[in-house]
Scaffold this motif. Structure first.
Motif, PDB file in Angstrom:
ATOM      1  N   LYS A   1       0.818  -1.225   0.000  1.00  0.00           N
ATOM      2  CA  LYS A   1       0.000   0.000   0.000  1.00  0.00           C
ATOM      3  C   LYS A   1       0.848   1.271   0.000  1.00  0.00           C
ATOM      4  N   THR A   2       1.630   1.453   1.068  1.00  0.00           N
ATOM      5  CA  THR A   2       2.354   2.709   1.253  1.00  0.00           C
ATOM      6  C   THR A   2       3.477   2.859   0.232  1.00  0.00           C
ATOM      7  N   GLY A   3       3.453   3.941  -0.534  1.00  0.00           N
ATOM      8  CA  GLY A   3       4.470   4.200  -1.539  1.00  0.00           C
ATOM      9  C   GLY A   3       4.193   3.519  -2.861  1.00  0.00           C
ATOM     10  N   THR A   4       3.157   2.684  -2.893  1.00  0.00           N
ATOM     11  CA  THR A   4       2.797   1.984  -4.128  1.00  0.00           C
ATOM     12  C   THR A   4       1.454   2.490  -4.630  1.00  0.00           C
ATOM     13  N   ILE A   5       0.402   2.245  -3.852  1.00  0.00           N
ATOM     14  CA  ILE A   5      -0.923   2.775  -4.192  1.00  0.00           C
ATOM     15  C   ILE A   5      -1.068   4.194  -3.666  1.00  0.00           C
TER      16      ILE A   5
ATOM     17  N   GLY B   1       0.987  -3.501   6.255  1.00  0.00           N
ATOM     18  CA  GLY B   1       1.160  -3.513   7.702  1.00  0.00           C
ATOM     19  C   GLY B   1       0.272  -2.493   8.382  1.00  0.00           C
ATOM     20  N   ASP B   2      -0.460  -1.703   7.592  1.00  0.00           N
ATOM     21  CA  ASP B   2      -1.322  -0.662   8.138  1.00  0.00           C
ATOM     22  C   ASP B   2      -2.583  -1.280   8.747  1.00  0.00           C
TER      23      ASP B   2
ATOM     24  N   VAL C   1      -7.990   1.470   7.609  1.00  0.00           N
ATOM     25  CA  VAL C   1      -7.366   2.326   6.593  1.00  0.00           C
ATOM     26  C   VAL C   1      -7.171   1.554   5.296  1.00  0.00           C
ATOM     27  N   ALA C   2      -6.695   0.307   5.416  1.00  0.00           N
ATOM     28  CA  ALA C   2      -6.431  -0.515   4.231  1.00  0.00           C
ATOM     29  C   ALA C   2      -7.702  -0.724   3.416  1.00  0.00           C
TER      30      ALA C   2
END
Length: 621
Positions: A320-324, A464-465, A469-470
């Protein structure tokens, strides 16, 4: 055009003129057979001497059954049978086909060569107040180099002095320049457009971004696709089989009816037709063109095998983070208990002071700028949970719900549901919550919709979020399946399950930022690293590296992959179909050597032209 190509073109033109003269002499005069033979022998030797020499050398080295042997045998056989015109024509058109092959390969190499231009020729260092040019490999880590306007950045480092904009298009395919100033990191391969930059070198040349990219691209063609491996094996078996079939065609019918010249001519036509040039040349050339076209768009493919695997991907797993999302975290809400908002932020920032995680950096940014760290010690990172530290005489814990649960703290508050909640405890007592929000990239939803159009059936998010939120992010961009609050080893285990569930030849790709996703990048059928610009981990771990931090580049990579495979299959079907038809007709005596020449050189030429289409990258549809 290279010198070798120019020389070959002159031979082709000269041979064509001499061949035309010989044909005119044959039909317009009554020359004796010896003179006619000499008239055709001159152009034959001129156009075929290199093929004849290669075939002899290959036979001496035990490599008998190749295209040089087939062409030499067929043309010499035609000369012996008195078919002088066909003998010259076979070699002339074969060499024309070889010339077009060389031209096509050279054109496809130019797209790679454009990337090779990023190799720095020199580095400027200051010695006794004077600028000296040295080899980049001679510059040591910690030295300061000077980069003038218009020069290429030779080594990775940090700007000590100066301000400018960098042209990164050679690495990323993106034309928008990047601004840099004191404190900015710069990578090798970019071009300095404006002011003078003084850069402190952070890596030796062999570990620099440009060296790693060049090594990656130069070795990309070493990893053959399944299609290339098939064609290589096919040619090894196919060529000797058709030689023996041609021999049988020449001998067996002749023993029955005694018409040796008729059946030997048919067998020679059979041999010329059977040459597998179209397949052996066009299939690797198609993949080479695809890799070259991708590199021009800032997509580095480590081998043609990965280009083929990408076309078979039906499941894509995303970090997720930095990708989407952009990974640009900002503190959006602070809930403090028993202290001020500022005091909670300062405590959290001190505990996170040694962390480079985006969430930690956002907390540090939101805290007081002149924060003293003299009273911070015993910092411990708890993997997948958070951080513990001693601040003054207090034990401060900052992290997720799991870390709070270890402190016996539950019934935690929630934020607005879109950000990540970080909880703080002091000496085992709940002290507050800090919410950090990330922003979804503008092209994420569009890219996923387009990937569905290209045949991807399933989208999964591993993060890992927090689950809340995910799921919010997944719902916004259209991802089907979400697994949240994962530790690194749990990501690996879940990807194992996804790989075990795939159907048949379907492939699974993992897309991550390449920094902390190395285990899953290497585990997937195809590992795709986002924003690989300057990321050693991305270049090392992934099979495909997207130099721009945009999800839409995966769509471009998929488009190139599918187009390349379509061209490969078109060439295989077209070449085999034409050859089978002409082989049968040649064996039956319905066609002559001219049809055989078309089946070899003509088909090769058309297949090569088709393969060159792989170089052109179409707009995303």
């Amino acid at each position: 055009m290279t010198k070798k190509q120019k020389k070959m073109l002159k031979r082709i033109i000269a041979t064509s003129i001499l061949y035309a003269v010989a044909v005119i002499l044959k039909h317009a005069t009554t020359l004796p057979s010896e003179a006619l033979f000499a008239a055709f022998l001159i152009p034959y030797v001129l156009i075929s001497y290199d093929v004849l020499i290669k075939s002899v050398k290959n036979i001496q080295n035990g490599q008998v059954f190749d295209e040089n042997f087939l062409m030499a045998l067929a043309s010499i056989g035609a000369l012996v049978l008195g078919e002088y015109s066909e003998a010259v024509a076979v070699m002339l058109f074969y060499q024309i086909g070889e010339w077009f092959q060389s031209y096509a390969v050279n054109k496809s190499r130019k797209s790679i060569a454009a990337l090779m231009d990023i190799r720095p020729e020199y580095a400027n260092i200051e010695v006794d107040g004077k600028i000296e040019q040295v080899d980049p490999e001679e510059v040591r880590v910690g030295q300061t180099i000077v980069i003038n306007p218009g020069e290429r950045v030779p080594l990775d480092g940090t700007v000590e002095k100066g301000q400018s904009s960098l042209d990164t298009s050679a690495l990323t395919g993106e034309s928008v320049p990047r601004s840099v100033r004191a404190g900015s990191e710069v990578i090798s391969g970019c071009i300095n457009q404006a002011g003078v930059l003084y850069v402190k070198v952070s890596k030796p040349y062999e570990d620099s971004t440009v060296a790693k990219i060049l090594d990656l691209v130069e070795n990309a063609t070493n990893k053959k696709s399944k299609s290339e491996q098939f064609i290589t094996k096919f040619a090894r078996i196919y060529t000797p089989v058709v030689v023996f079939l041609a021999l049988a065609l020449a001998v067996i019918p002749s023993l029955v009816d005694g018409q040796w010249s008729v059946w030997v001519y048919r067998s020679l036509s059979f041999l010329v037709t059977s040459c597998p040039c179209a397949l052996v040349i066009s299939v690797p050339l198609s993949f080479f063109g695809g890799i070259g076209g991708a590199s021009r768009k800032g997509i580095l493919v480590k081998g043609s095998n990965y280009l083929q695997l990408l076309s078979e991907v039906k499941t894509i797993v995303f970090d997720k983070t930095g990708t989407i999302t952009k990974g640009n975290f900002q503190v959006t809400e602070v809930q403090a208990v028993g202290m001020s908002r500022e005091a909670l932020l300062d405590l959290a920032a001190k505990a996170e002071s040694h962390s480079t995680h985006p969430i930690a950096l956002s907390i540090q940014k939101a805290a007081a700028p002149d924060l003293s760290l003299a009273d911070v010690h015993d910092i411990q990172e708890v993997a997948g949970h958070g951080v513990k530290a001693i601040v003054g005489k207090q034990t401060v814990c900052i992290g997720n719900q799991k870390l709070m649960a270890q402190q016996g703290i539950d019934a935690l508050p929630e934020g607005n549901g879109f950000g990540t909640c970080v909880y703080v405890s002091v000496d085992g007592r709940y002290a507050g919550m800090i919410e950090i929000a990330d922003e979804i990239k503008e092209d994420s939803k569009t890219a996923i919709d387009l990937l569905r159009h290209y045949g991807v059936r399933k989208f999964v998010m591993l993060t890992g979020d927090s689950e809340q939120v995910a799921k919010k992010v997944a719902g916004k961009v259209g991802i089907d399946e979400v697994h949240a609050q994962l530790l690194p080893d749990q990501k690996v285990a879940l990807l194992d399950q996804i790989l075990a569930q795939k159907e048949g030849k379907d492939k699974v790709a993992f897309v991550g930022d390449g920094i902390n996703d190395a285990p899953v990048l290497t585990q997937a059928d195809v590992g795709i690293a986002m924003g690989g610009l300057g990321s050693d981990a991305a270049i090392e771990a992934a099979d495909i590296v997207l130099m721009e931090d945009q999800l839409s580049q995966i769509v471009v990579a998929m488009q190139i992959s599918k187009k390349t495979l379509r061209i490969v299959y078109e060439n295989i079907v077209f070449a085999l179909a034409i050859k089978v038809v002409i082989l049968v007709l040649a064996a039956l005596g319905i066609t002559n050597m001219w049809a055989a020449v078309f089946a070899d050189v003509g088909v090769s030429f058309l297949a090569i032209l088709n393969a060159m289409r792989a170089l052109r990258v179409d707009k995303i549809k």
